[in-house]
Design a protein around this motif. Structure first.
Motif, PDB file in Angstrom:
ATOM      1  N   SER A  37      -6.399 -43.250 -90.642  1.00 42.75           N
ATOM      2  CA  SER A  37      -6.926 -44.615 -90.649  1.00 42.75           C
ATOM      3  C   SER A  37      -8.446 -44.565 -90.706  1.00 42.75           C
ATOM      4  O   SER A  37      -9.077 -43.609 -90.247  1.00 42.75           O
ATOM      5  CB  SER A  37      -6.479 -45.390 -89.406  1.00 42.75           C
ATOM      6  N   TYR A  38      -9.016 -45.616 -91.288  1.00 42.77           N
ATOM      7  CA  TYR A  38     -10.466 -45.721 -91.385  1.00 42.77           C
ATOM      8  C   TYR A  38     -10.869 -47.178 -91.347  1.00 42.77           C
ATOM      9  O   TYR A  38     -10.304 -48.003 -92.052  1.00 42.77           O
ATOM     10  CB  TYR A  38     -10.978 -45.082 -92.677  1.00 42.77           C
ATOM     11  N   ARG A  39     -11.788 -47.479 -90.488  1.00 45.78           N
ATOM     12  CA  ARG A  39     -12.440 -48.783 -90.463  1.00 45.78           C
ATOM     13  C   ARG A  39     -13.873 -48.531 -90.026  1.00 45.78           C
ATOM     14  O   ARG A  39     -14.190 -47.449 -89.516  1.00 45.78           O
ATOM     15  CB  ARG A  39     -11.722 -49.772 -89.556  1.00 45.78           C
ATOM     16  N   VAL A  40     -14.727 -49.491 -90.214  1.00 46.79           N
ATOM     17  CA  VAL A  40     -16.134 -49.324 -89.868  1.00 46.79           C
ATOM     18  C   VAL A  40     -16.243 -48.946 -88.391  1.00 46.79           C
ATOM     19  O   VAL A  40     -15.724 -49.651 -87.527  1.00 46.79           O
ATOM     20  CB  VAL A  40     -16.931 -50.611 -90.172  1.00 46.79           C
ATOM     21  N   GLY A  41     -16.853 -47.799 -88.131  1.00 41.03           N
ATOM     22  CA  GLY A  41     -17.078 -47.355 -86.758  1.00 41.03           C
ATOM     23  C   GLY A  41     -15.992 -46.490 -86.154  1.00 41.03           C
ATOM     24  O   GLY A  41     -16.158 -45.975 -85.049  1.00 41.03           O
ATOM     25  N   ALA A  42     -14.870 -46.304 -86.841  1.00 45.52           N
ATOM     26  CA  ALA A  42     -13.788 -45.491 -86.274  1.00 45.52           C
ATOM     27  C   ALA A  42     -12.921 -44.925 -87.388  1.00 45.52           C
ATOM     28  O   ALA A  42     -12.697 -45.565 -88.407  1.00 45.52           O
ATOM     29  CB  ALA A  42     -12.936 -46.332 -85.339  1.00 45.52           C
ATOM     30  N   LEU A  43     -12.431 -43.706 -87.164  1.00 46.85           N
ATOM     31  CA  LEU A  43     -11.498 -43.111 -88.109  1.00 46.85           C
ATOM     32  C   LEU A  43     -10.627 -42.098 -87.411  1.00 46.85           C
ATOM     33  O   LEU A  43     -10.959 -41.625 -86.322  1.00 46.85           O
ATOM     34  CB  LEU A  43     -12.227 -42.490 -89.303  1.00 46.85           C
ATOM     35  N   ILE A  45      -8.431 -38.550 -88.327  1.00 43.01           N
ATOM     36  CA  ILE A  45      -8.084 -37.492 -89.274  1.00 43.01           C
ATOM     37  C   ILE A  45      -7.120 -36.552 -88.577  1.00 43.01           C
ATOM     38  O   ILE A  45      -7.394 -36.082 -87.461  1.00 43.01           O
ATOM     39  CB  ILE A  45      -9.334 -36.723 -89.748  1.00 43.01           C
ATOM     40  N   ASP A  46      -5.998 -36.276 -89.203  1.00 44.37           N
ATOM     41  CA  ASP A  46      -4.955 -35.419 -88.632  1.00 44.37           C
ATOM     42  C   ASP A  46      -4.565 -35.880 -87.234  1.00 44.37           C
ATOM     43  O   ASP A  46      -4.429 -35.085 -86.300  1.00 44.37           O
ATOM     44  CB  ASP A  46      -5.404 -33.953 -88.624  1.00 44.37           C
ATOM     45  N   ASP A  47      -4.404 -37.199 -87.087  1.00 49.83           N
ATOM     46  CA  ASP A  47      -4.010 -37.846 -85.828  1.00 49.83           C
ATOM     47  C   ASP A  47      -4.989 -37.597 -84.680  1.00 49.83           C
ATOM     48  O   ASP A  47      -4.619 -37.649 -83.512  1.00 49.83           O
ATOM     49  CB  ASP A  47      -2.598 -37.416 -85.417  1.00 49.83           C
ATOM     50  N   THR A  48      -6.242 -37.327 -85.008  1.00 46.61           N
ATOM     51  CA  THR A  48      -7.295 -37.137 -84.012  1.00 46.61           C
ATOM     52  C   THR A  48      -8.412 -38.126 -84.296  1.00 46.61           C
ATOM     53  O   THR A  48      -8.911 -38.198 -85.426  1.00 46.61           O
ATOM     54  CB  THR A  48      -7.860 -35.696 -84.082  1.00 46.61           C
ATOM     55  N   ASP A  49      -8.799 -38.891 -83.287  1.00 46.29           N
ATOM     56  CA  ASP A  49      -9.902 -39.833 -83.465  1.00 46.29           C
ATOM     57  C   ASP A  49     -11.198 -39.065 -83.663  1.00 46.29           C
ATOM     58  O   ASP A  49     -11.482 -38.109 -82.933  1.00 46.29           O
ATOM     59  CB  ASP A  49     -10.027 -40.765 -82.253  1.00 46.29           C
ATOM     60  N   ARG A  50     -11.962 -39.466 -84.660  1.00 47.87           N
ATOM     61  CA  ARG A  50     -13.232 -38.814 -84.982  1.00 47.87           C
ATOM     62  C   ARG A  50     -14.321 -39.865 -85.067  1.00 47.87           C
ATOM     63  O   ARG A  50     -14.045 -41.027 -85.357  1.00 47.87           O
ATOM     64  CB  ARG A  50     -13.133 -38.085 -86.332  1.00 47.87           C
ATOM     65  N   ASN A  51     -15.557 -39.451 -84.843  1.00 52.50           N
ATOM     66  CA  ASN A  51     -16.695 -40.358 -84.969  1.00 52.50           C
ATOM     67  C   ASN A  51     -17.262 -40.281 -86.382  1.00 52.50           C
ATOM     68  O   ASN A  51     -17.573 -39.202 -86.860  1.00 52.50           O
ATOM     69  CB  ASN A  51     -17.790 -39.991 -83.976  1.00 52.50           C
ATOM     70  N   PRO A  52     -17.417 -41.420 -87.038  1.00 51.79           N
ATOM     71  CA  PRO A  52     -18.068 -41.421 -88.349  1.00 51.79           C
ATOM     72  C   PRO A  52     -19.580 -41.362 -88.207  1.00 51.79           C
ATOM     73  O   PRO A  52     -20.144 -41.870 -87.231  1.00 51.79           O
ATOM     74  CB  PRO A  52     -17.624 -42.745 -88.962  1.00 51.79           C
ATOM     75  N   ALA A  53     -20.236 -40.728 -89.151  1.00 51.41           N
ATOM     76  CA  ALA A  53     -21.696 -40.714 -89.190  1.00 51.41           C
ATOM     77  C   ALA A  53     -22.192 -42.112 -89.533  1.00 51.41           C
ATOM     78  O   ALA A  53     -21.457 -42.922 -90.094  1.00 51.41           O
ATOM     79  CB  ALA A  53     -22.180 -39.710 -90.234  1.00 51.41           C
ATOM     80  N   ALA A  54     -23.435 -42.388 -89.198  1.00 54.25           N
ATOM     81  CA  ALA A  54     -24.011 -43.693 -89.497  1.00 54.25           C
ATOM     82  C   ALA A  54     -24.019 -43.965 -91.001  1.00 54.25           C
ATOM     83  O   ALA A  54     -23.858 -45.100 -91.433  1.00 54.25           O
ATOM     84  CB  ALA A  54     -25.419 -43.784 -88.935  1.00 54.25           C
ATOM     85  N   ALA A  55     -24.194 -42.929 -91.801  1.00 55.81           N
ATOM     86  CA  ALA A  55     -24.272 -43.085 -93.266  1.00 55.81           C
ATOM     87  C   ALA A  55     -23.036 -42.508 -93.946  1.00 55.81           C
ATOM     88  O   ALA A  55     -23.118 -41.916 -95.015  1.00 55.81           O
ATOM     89  CB  ALA A  55     -25.523 -42.406 -93.788  1.00 55.81           C
ATOM     90  N   ILE A  56     -21.868 -42.686 -93.347  1.00 58.30           N
ATOM     91  CA  ILE A  56     -20.628 -42.132 -93.912  1.00 58.30           C
ATOM     92  C   ILE A  56     -20.378 -42.676 -95.315  1.00 58.30           C
ATOM     93  O   ILE A  56     -20.700 -43.818 -95.627  1.00 58.30           O
ATOM     94  CB  ILE A  56     -19.426 -42.427 -92.990  1.00 58.30           C
ATOM     95  N   ARG A  57     -19.835 -41.808 -96.159  1.00 56.04           N
ATOM     96  CA  ARG A  57     -19.476 -42.179 -97.523  1.00 56.04           C
ATOM     97  C   ARG A  57     -18.030 -41.755 -97.761  1.00 56.04           C
ATOM     98  O   ARG A  57     -17.638 -40.648 -97.417  1.00 56.04           O
ATOM     99  CB  ARG A  57     -20.352 -41.475 -98.562  1.00 56.04           C
ATOM    100  N   ILE A  65     -17.764 -44.810-104.603  1.00 59.77           N
ATOM    101  CA  ILE A  65     -17.666 -45.120-103.179  1.00 59.77           C
ATOM    102  C   ILE A  65     -16.638 -46.225-102.961  1.00 59.77           C
ATOM    103  O   ILE A  65     -16.625 -47.227-103.673  1.00 59.77           O
ATOM    104  CB  ILE A  65     -19.037 -45.506-102.610  1.00 59.77           C
ATOM    105  N   VAL A  66     -15.781 -46.017-101.965  1.00 58.06           N
ATOM    106  CA  VAL A  66     -14.713 -46.949-101.644  1.00 58.06           C
ATOM    107  C   VAL A  66     -15.110 -47.730-100.386  1.00 58.06           C
ATOM    108  O   VAL A  66     -15.437 -47.127 -99.372  1.00 58.06           O
ATOM    109  CB  VAL A  66     -13.381 -46.198-101.384  1.00 58.06           C
ATOM    110  N   PRO A  67     -15.073 -49.061-100.430  1.00 65.98           N
ATOM    111  CA  PRO A  67     -15.360 -49.858 -99.233  1.00 65.98           C
ATOM    112  C   PRO A  67     -14.311 -49.602 -98.147  1.00 65.98           C
ATOM    113  O   PRO A  67     -13.149 -49.319 -98.450  1.00 65.98           O
ATOM    114  CB  PRO A  67     -15.282 -51.308 -99.712  1.00 65.98           C
ATOM    115  N   ALA A  68     -14.713 -49.720 -96.899  1.00 67.04           N
ATOM    116  CA  ALA A  68     -13.825 -49.423 -95.763  1.00 67.04           C
ATOM    117  C   ALA A  68     -12.494 -50.161 -95.848  1.00 67.04           C
ATOM    118  O   ALA A  68     -11.441 -49.578 -95.576  1.00 67.04           O
ATOM    119  CB  ALA A  68     -14.533 -49.747 -94.455  1.00 67.04           C
ATOM    120  N   GLN A  69     -12.527 -51.418 -96.234  1.00 67.05           N
ATOM    121  CA  GLN A  69     -11.300 -52.205 -96.267  1.00 67.05           C
ATOM    122  C   GLN A  69     -10.341 -51.782 -97.381  1.00 67.05           C
ATOM    123  O   GLN A  69      -9.187 -52.179 -97.382  1.00 67.05           O
ATOM    124  CB  GLN A  69     -11.593 -53.713 -96.353  1.00 67.05           C
TER     125      GLN A  69
END
Length: 113
Positions: A37-43, A45-57, A65-69
Motif C-alpha cells: 500500500s502507498y499513500r502520502v506519508g505512509a507505505l 513493502i513486504d507487509d512492513t510499514d516503511r517511512n517514505p522520504a520527503a521527496a519520494i518518487r 511519475i505516478v501520483p499517490a492515488q
C-alpha cells in the motif's frame, strides 16, 4: 509558422514517447519487494510499514511519475532508500522486469559465494 510548430511538437512528442518506452536501468543498490500500500506519508513493502522520504518518487511501468492515488496495491517493485532508511524511489515492475531483477539478484548472490 503553424506547420513548423506542429512538426516540432510532433518530434518532441515522439522523442518523449521513445524515452518512456526504452529499457529501464535500475540502480544496483536497489531492493526487490512488493508494494502492499502507498499513500502520502505512509507505505507498506513486504507487509512492513516503511517511512517514505520527503521527496519520494514512484515511477510507473512507462517510467513516468505516478501520483499517490494511482499507485496500485500489491505490485512488484524495485526500490531504493536514503541513508536513514526512508524509501526514496520506487519503480513499478512489469513481469519481464521482475524476472530480470530476480536474475540480477541471483547472479550477485552466486558471485559472492
Amino acid at each position: 509558422m503553424k506547420k513548423s510548430f506542429a512538426v516540432v511538437l510532433a518530434v518532441l512528442t515522439l522523442f518523449a514517447s521513445a524515452l518512456a518506452l526504452a529499457d529501464r536501468n535500475f540502480p544496483a543498490n536497489g531492493q526487490l519487494g512488493v508494494l502492499n500500500s502507498y499513500r502520502v506519508g505512509a507505505l507498506s513493502i513486504d507487509d512492513t510499514d516503511r517511512n517514505p522520504a520527503a521527496a519520494i518518487r514512484v515511477y510507473g511501468t512507462n517510467n513516468l511519475i505516478v501520483p499517490a492515488q494511482q499507485v496500485p496495491k500489491d505490485v512488484d517493485i524495485w526500490y531504493t532508500t536514503e541513508a536513514n532508511g526512508n524509501v526514496w524511489k520506487i519503480w513499478l515492475l512489469t513481469p519481464t522486469e521482475l524476472k530480470q531483477q530476480e536474475a540480477v539478484i541471483k547472479q550477485q548472490k552466486n558471485s559472492q559465494q
